[in-house]
Design a protein around this motif. Structure first.
Motif, PDB file in Angstrom:
ATOM      1  N   TRP A  99       0.740  -1.242  -0.097  1.00  0.00           N
ATOM      2  CA  TRP A  99       0.097  -0.033   0.133  1.00  0.00           C
ATOM      3  C   TRP A  99       0.968   1.333   0.036  1.00  0.00           C
ATOM      4  CZ3 TRP A  99      -4.436  -1.231  -1.751  1.00  0.00           C
ATOM      5  CH2 TRP A  99      -4.818  -2.464  -1.423  1.00  0.00           C
TER       6      TRP A  99
ATOM      7  N   SER B  64       2.123   1.685  -3.319  1.00  0.00           N
ATOM      8  CA  SER B  64       1.020   2.359  -4.297  1.00  0.00           C
ATOM      9  C   SER B  64       0.902   3.890  -3.970  1.00  0.00           C
ATOM     10  CB  SER B  64      -0.373   1.759  -3.683  1.00  0.00           C
ATOM     11  OG  SER B  64      -0.507   0.380  -3.917  1.00  0.00           O
ATOM     12  N   LEU B  65       1.051   4.235  -2.943  1.00  0.00           N
ATOM     13  CA  LEU B  65       1.223   5.580  -2.788  1.00  0.00           C
ATOM     14  C   LEU B  65       2.310   6.060  -3.394  1.00  0.00           C
ATOM     15  CD1 LEU B  65       0.285   8.103  -1.542  1.00  0.00           C
ATOM     16  CD2 LEU B  65       1.750   7.922   0.518  1.00  0.00           C
TER      17      LEU B  65
ATOM     18  N   GLY C 191       1.738   6.722  -7.052  1.00  0.00           N
ATOM     19  CA  GLY C 191       1.148   7.892  -7.222  1.00  0.00           C
ATOM     20  C   GLY C 191       1.764   9.254  -7.211  1.00  0.00           C
TER      21      GLY C 191
ATOM     22  N   THR D 243      -1.912   6.610  -7.651  1.00  0.00           N
ATOM     23  CA  THR D 243      -2.300   5.912  -6.465  1.00  0.00           C
ATOM     24  C   THR D 243      -3.424   5.064  -6.708  1.00  0.00           C
ATOM     25  OG1 THR D 243      -1.407   7.784  -5.104  1.00  0.00           O
ATOM     26  CG2 THR D 243      -2.748   6.115  -4.099  1.00  0.00           C
TER      27      THR D 243
END
Length: 153
Positions: free
Chosen positions: A19, A22-23, A26, A49
């Motif tokens: 996660w 994922s940020l 982004g 993201t």
């Protein structure tokens, strides 16, 4: 006397670090579109993201279930009557069965971020698959649920 086997369900969710990645994806997208202005940068941050989080969520949404006399692992549905011997694998043995010991004909529900696994022989003479390799965080509990389901069938 037990009338039915207790159900088993496990979701092989992606690790928390994915996660964060994922940020970071982004942020990378935001930096790529930064020369176009602030609004495209914010759109890149949100879109990048969201896309990376959707990919992590989809990859981590696979489930292993034992219900109704079936082993359901991802897209595979195997009747427990077609299952043979089971071998609980620790992290080192699981790595060996994922690599140099693996049979190319086997069914693998593989998640590299899950260290343990269960190897289950498939005894159906009509099925050329010799065994199923299932990444699982609780291989002993899965093996127990499969044995109980076989006994109940």
């Amino acid at each position: 006397m037990q009338l039915s086997a207790p159900p088993y369900e496990e979701r092989l969710t992606a690790p928390r670090s994915w996660w964060l990645i994922s940020l970071l994806a982004g942020v990378s997208m935001a930096l790529i579109v930064l020369p176009l202005g602030v609004l495209p940068m914010l759109g890149g941050l949100a879109g990048g993201t969201a896309a990376a989080a959707a990919a992590a969520s989809a990859y981590g949404s696979v489930r292993i279930r034992v219900v109704g006399g079936l082993l359901i692992a991802g897209e595979a549905r195997i009747p427990v009557s077609a299952l043979g011997a089971m071998e609980v694998l620790d992290a080192e043995e699981a790595r060996a069965w994922r690599t140099h010991r693996a049979d190319p004909r086997c069914f693998m529900l593989l998640r590299a971020y899950v260290p343990g696994a269960l190897r289950v022989e498939i005894t159906d003479p009509e099925d050329p698959t010799p065994y199923a390799f299932l990444s699982t965080r609780e291989p002993e509990r899965l093996a127990q649920a499969l044995r109980a389901a076989k006994a109940a069938a």
